[in-house]
Design a protein around this motif. Structure first.
Motif, PDB file in Angstrom:
ATOM      1  N   LEU A   1       0.701  -1.155   0.033  1.00  0.00           N
ATOM      2  CA  LEU A   1      -0.097  -0.038  -0.166  1.00  0.00           C
ATOM      3  C   LEU A   1       0.867   1.319  -0.131  1.00  0.00           C
ATOM      4  CD1 LEU A   1      -3.075   0.932   0.135  1.00  0.00           C
ATOM      5  CD2 LEU A   1      -2.733   0.933   2.178  1.00  0.00           C
ATOM      6  N   GLY A   2       1.954   1.148   0.699  1.00  0.00           N
ATOM      7  CA  GLY A   2       2.974   2.293   0.588  1.00  0.00           C
ATOM      8  C   GLY A   2       3.260   2.686  -0.774  1.00  0.00           C
ATOM      9  N   ARG A   3       3.654   1.496  -1.536  1.00  0.00           N
ATOM     10  CA  ARG A   3       4.216   1.913  -2.917  1.00  0.00           C
ATOM     11  C   ARG A   3       3.080   2.491  -3.559  1.00  0.00           C
ATOM     12  NH1 ARG A   3       5.062  -3.210  -4.862  1.00  0.00           N
ATOM     13  NH2 ARG A   3       4.757  -4.328  -2.902  1.00  0.00           N
ATOM     14  N   GLU A   4       1.807   1.979  -3.317  1.00  0.00           N
ATOM     15  CA  GLU A   4       0.556   2.655  -4.076  1.00  0.00           C
ATOM     16  C   GLU A   4       0.614   4.309  -3.769  1.00  0.00           C
ATOM     17  OE1 GLU A   4      -2.680   0.610  -3.393  1.00  0.00           O
ATOM     18  OE2 GLU A   4      -2.199  -1.329  -4.634  1.00  0.00           O
ATOM     19  N   VAL A   5       0.815   4.347  -2.554  1.00  0.00           N
ATOM     20  CA  VAL A   5       0.614   5.868  -1.854  1.00  0.00           C
ATOM     21  C   VAL A   5       1.714   6.864  -2.637  1.00  0.00           C
ATOM     22  CG1 VAL A   5       0.730   7.400  -0.107  1.00  0.00           C
ATOM     23  CG2 VAL A   5      -0.840   5.316  -0.007  1.00  0.00           C
ATOM     24  N   LEU A   6       2.941   5.847  -2.817  1.00  0.00           N
ATOM     25  CA  LEU A   6       3.914   6.768  -3.486  1.00  0.00           C
ATOM     26  C   LEU A   6       3.782   7.179  -5.094  1.00  0.00           C
ATOM     27  CD1 LEU A   6       7.070   7.650  -3.810  1.00  0.00           C
ATOM     28  CD2 LEU A   6       7.794   5.452  -4.369  1.00  0.00           C
ATOM     29  N   VAL A   7       3.297   6.315  -5.696  1.00  0.00           N
ATOM     30  CA  VAL A   7       2.595   6.381  -7.102  1.00  0.00           C
ATOM     31  C   VAL A   7       1.629   7.632  -7.348  1.00  0.00           C
ATOM     32  CG1 VAL A   7       1.667   5.500  -9.024  1.00  0.00           C
ATOM     33  CG2 VAL A   7       3.529   4.198  -7.866  1.00  0.00           C
ATOM     34  N   LEU A   8       0.844   7.563  -6.108  1.00  0.00           N
ATOM     35  CA  LEU A   8      -0.403   8.486  -6.364  1.00  0.00           C
ATOM     36  C   LEU A   8       0.347   9.872  -5.995  1.00  0.00           C
ATOM     37  CD1 LEU A   8      -3.218   9.673  -5.743  1.00  0.00           C
ATOM     38  CD2 LEU A   8      -3.200   8.735  -3.525  1.00  0.00           C
ATOM     39  N   ALA A   9       1.248   9.995  -4.840  1.00  0.00           N
ATOM     40  CA  ALA A   9       1.962  11.235  -4.705  1.00  0.00           C
ATOM     41  C   ALA A   9       2.702  11.823  -5.701  1.00  0.00           C
ATOM     42  CB  ALA A   9       2.692  11.017  -3.234  1.00  0.00           C
ATOM     43  N   GLN A  10       3.195  10.796  -6.387  1.00  0.00           N
ATOM     44  CA  GLN A  10       4.035  11.335  -7.315  1.00  0.00           C
ATOM     45  C   GLN A  10       3.282  11.813  -8.661  1.00  0.00           C
ATOM     46  OE1 GLN A  10       6.201   7.866  -8.328  1.00  0.00           O
ATOM     47  NE2 GLN A  10       7.820   8.303  -7.339  1.00  0.00           N
ATOM     48  N   ARG A  11       2.114  11.145  -8.926  1.00  0.00           N
ATOM     49  CA  ARG A  11       1.048  11.619  -9.700  1.00  0.00           C
ATOM     50  C   ARG A  11       0.438  13.168  -9.385  1.00  0.00           C
ATOM     51  NH1 ARG A  11      -1.538  14.048 -12.780  1.00  0.00           N
ATOM     52  NH2 ARG A  11      -3.031  13.281 -14.302  1.00  0.00           N
ATOM     53  N   ILE A  12       0.477  13.315  -8.147  1.00  0.00           N
ATOM     54  CA  ILE A  12      -0.288  14.659  -7.551  1.00  0.00           C
ATOM     55  C   ILE A  12       1.142  15.523  -7.824  1.00  0.00           C
ATOM     56  CG2 ILE A  12      -0.781  15.948  -5.384  1.00  0.00           C
ATOM     57  CD1 ILE A  12      -2.373  13.211  -4.534  1.00  0.00           C
ATOM     58  N   GLN A  13       2.323  15.263  -7.400  1.00  0.00           N
ATOM     59  CA  GLN A  13       3.260  16.324  -7.549  1.00  0.00           C
ATOM     60  C   GLN A  13       3.641  16.707  -8.932  1.00  0.00           C
ATOM     61  OE1 GLN A  13       5.057  17.536  -5.109  1.00  0.00           O
ATOM     62  NE2 GLN A  13       6.984  17.662  -5.494  1.00  0.00           N
ATOM     63  N   HIS A  14       3.323  15.616 -10.061  1.00  0.00           N
ATOM     64  CA  HIS A  14       3.464  15.941 -11.396  1.00  0.00           C
ATOM     65  C   HIS A  14       2.534  16.889 -11.732  1.00  0.00           C
ATOM     66  CE1 HIS A  14       4.427  15.556 -15.393  1.00  0.00           C
ATOM     67  NE2 HIS A  14       3.039  15.497 -15.829  1.00  0.00           N
ATOM     68  N   ALA A  15       1.467  16.984 -11.268  1.00  0.00           N
ATOM     69  CA  ALA A  15       0.125  17.916 -11.570  1.00  0.00           C
ATOM     70  C   ALA A  15       0.362  19.373 -10.754  1.00  0.00           C
ATOM     71  CB  ALA A  15      -1.092  17.310 -11.295  1.00  0.00           C
ATOM     72  N   ALA A  16       0.691  19.459  -9.625  1.00  0.00           N
ATOM     73  CA  ALA A  16       1.125  20.419  -8.950  1.00  0.00           C
ATOM     74  C   ALA A  16       1.887  20.428  -7.696  1.00  0.00           C
ATOM     75  CB  ALA A  16      -0.311  21.085  -8.522  1.00  0.00           C
ATOM     76  N   PRO A  17       3.219  20.770  -7.830  1.00  0.00           N
ATOM     77  CA  PRO A  17       4.308  20.352  -7.033  1.00  0.00           C
ATOM     78  C   PRO A  17       3.994  20.705  -5.367  1.00  0.00           C
ATOM     79  CG  PRO A  17       5.313  21.060  -8.890  1.00  0.00           C
ATOM     80  CD  PRO A  17       3.908  21.288  -9.231  1.00  0.00           C
ATOM     81  N   ARG A  18       3.986  20.121  -4.352  1.00  0.00           N
ATOM     82  CA  ARG A  18       3.672  20.311  -3.144  1.00  0.00           C
ATOM     83  C   ARG A  18       4.888  20.115  -2.100  1.00  0.00           C
ATOM     84  NH1 ARG A  18      -1.653  17.072  -1.646  1.00  0.00           N
ATOM     85  NH2 ARG A  18      -1.009  17.939   0.334  1.00  0.00           N
ATOM     86  N   TRP A  19       5.923  19.177  -2.490  1.00  0.00           N
ATOM     87  CA  TRP A  19       6.872  18.484  -1.507  1.00  0.00           C
ATOM     88  C   TRP A  19       8.214  18.741  -2.175  1.00  0.00           C
ATOM     89  CZ3 TRP A  19       2.422  15.015  -3.003  1.00  0.00           C
ATOM     90  CH2 TRP A  19       1.616  15.087  -2.065  1.00  0.00           C
ATOM     91  N   ASP A  20       9.393  18.861  -1.179  1.00  0.00           N
ATOM     92  CA  ASP A  20      10.304  19.124  -1.673  1.00  0.00           C
ATOM     93  C   ASP A  20      11.173  17.696  -1.757  1.00  0.00           C
ATOM     94  OD1 ASP A  20      10.375  21.898  -1.276  1.00  0.00           O
ATOM     95  OD2 ASP A  20      10.877  21.520   1.041  1.00  0.00           O
ATOM     96  N   GLU A  21      10.480  16.697  -1.058  1.00  0.00           N
ATOM     97  CA  GLU A  21      10.973  15.378  -1.460  1.00  0.00           C
ATOM     98  C   GLU A  21      10.057  14.386  -0.859  1.00  0.00           C
ATOM     99  OE1 GLU A  21      14.551  12.765   0.729  1.00  0.00           O
ATOM    100  OE2 GLU A  21      14.770  14.889   0.883  1.00  0.00           O
ATOM    101  N   MET A  22      10.250  12.987  -1.203  1.00  0.00           N
ATOM    102  CA  MET A  22       9.227  12.045  -0.480  1.00  0.00           C
ATOM    103  C   MET A  22      10.197  10.987   0.064  1.00  0.00           C
ATOM    104  SD  MET A  22       6.705  11.712  -3.643  1.00  0.00           S
ATOM    105  CE  MET A  22       5.783  13.198  -4.239  1.00  0.00           C
ATOM    106  N   LEU A  23       9.790  10.333   1.166  1.00  0.00           N
ATOM    107  CA  LEU A  23      10.466   9.366   1.968  1.00  0.00           C
ATOM    108  C   LEU A  23       9.353   8.399   2.492  1.00  0.00           C
ATOM    109  CD1 LEU A  23      10.471  10.211   5.067  1.00  0.00           C
ATOM    110  CD2 LEU A  23      12.105  11.727   4.125  1.00  0.00           C
ATOM    111  N   PHE A  24       9.961   7.255   2.824  1.00  0.00           N
ATOM    112  CA  PHE A  24       9.065   6.287   3.518  1.00  0.00           C
ATOM    113  C   PHE A  24       9.419   6.119   5.101  1.00  0.00           C
ATOM    114  CE2 PHE A  24       8.677   4.173  -0.737  1.00  0.00           C
ATOM    115  CZ  PHE A  24       7.293   3.789  -0.753  1.00  0.00           C
ATOM    116  N   ILE A  25       8.366   6.013   6.032  1.00  0.00           N
ATOM    117  CA  ILE A  25       8.697   5.807   7.326  1.00  0.00           C
ATOM    118  C   ILE A  25       8.541   4.211   7.562  1.00  0.00           C
ATOM    119  CG2 ILE A  25       8.231   6.037   9.865  1.00  0.00           C
ATOM    120  CD1 ILE A  25       7.584   9.207   8.905  1.00  0.00           C
ATOM    121  N   ASP A  26       9.260   3.370   8.149  1.00  0.00           N
ATOM    122  CA  ASP A  26       8.934   2.026   8.322  1.00  0.00           C
ATOM    123  C   ASP A  26      10.142   1.660   9.313  1.00  0.00           C
ATOM    124  OD1 ASP A  26       8.338  -0.702   8.502  1.00  0.00           O
ATOM    125  OD2 ASP A  26       7.173  -0.243   6.485  1.00  0.00           O
ATOM    126  N   ASP A  27       9.606   1.259  10.666  1.00  0.00           N
ATOM    127  CA  ASP A  27      10.305   0.735  11.668  1.00  0.00           C
ATOM    128  C   ASP A  27      10.788  -0.740  11.512  1.00  0.00           C
ATOM    129  OD1 ASP A  27      10.594   3.341  13.054  1.00  0.00           O
ATOM    130  OD2 ASP A  27       8.722   2.673  13.542  1.00  0.00           O
TER     131      ASP A  27
END
Length: 214
Positions: free
Chosen positions: A11-37
């Motif tokens: 699901l995290g990988r799916e969210v990454l793809v979604l976030a990248q699609r959003i970022q392509h349409a209208a940049p919002r973030w300086d960087e993306m990363l995962f949190i996982d312990d």
């Protein structure tokens, strides 16, 4: 600000793809990363994976990327307790009316339809092509799977999981901590804390473990 995706699994990988699609349409973030312990890898799909403790020193907003409603609630509480905001992700092709309200941390995937006067609580996850009818309310940390369809005036409690292709008839109430099985047809209200399956949906047992995926 960086976008931190809490959960580096499928699901995290799916969210990454979604976030990248959003970022392509209208940049919002300086960087993306995962949190996982607990993830064994320190990089997933070219994106760094760090622990929650490491994330605390960074300027981040967090989106929860796990499918278990109980775990979503626990992780969101952990994040908010540190004063970190929850990020809301809405795919560019989502149909969303101005009169509906979307809580912090919600994820609305491709093809989602939100009708008028809908209220989504915090940290709700709507998977692709799910549909929410007019005047519905969906409680915090709940998950609607792909192709779920809800009629108007439904009330969904907190930490509810609705499986793929389930149908919820109009004016139905589903209590908190309920699991609705995939393909279920829900014609009557469902009490809290149970698992309901079938067509028509029937209560099978209590949801004592509060686990969807075992």
């Amino acid at each position: 600000m960086k976008l931190a995706i809490y959960g580096a699994g499928g699901l995290g990988r799916e969210v990454l793809v979604l976030a990248q699609r959003i970022q392509h349409a209208a940049p919002r973030w300086d960087e993306m990363l995962f949190i996982d312990d607990i993830a064994p890898n320190r990089e997933v799909k070219g994106t760094a994976v760090i622990t929650f403790e490491q994330a605390l020193s960074q300027d981040i907003a967090v989106v929860i990327a796990v499918g278990e409603p109980e775990a979503r609630a626990r992780l969101a509480e952990k994040v908010l307790r540190q004063g970190i905001p929850l990020a809301t992700l809405i795919h560019p092709d989502v149909v969303l009316t101005d009169c509906s309200r979307i809580g912090a941390g919600c994820v609305l995937s491709a093809g989602v339809f939100i009708s008028c006067d809908v209220v989504l609580g915090q940290n709700v996850y709507l998977q692709p092509y799910s549909s929410v009818g007019h005047d519905c309310q969906v409680g915090n940390h709940s998950v609607l799977s792909t192709y779920v369809t809800m009629g108007g005036n439904c009330l969904i409690g907190e930490r509810v999981f609705i499986g793929m292709s389930a149908v919820i008839q109009q004016r139905v109430t589903v209590g908190k901590d309920v699991i609705i099985g995939m393909g279920a047809a829900v014609f009557n209200s469902v009490q809290e804390g149970v698992i309901a399956l079938g067509n028509p949906a029937r209560v099978m047992r209590k949801n004592d473990e509060k686990r969807v995926f075992k």
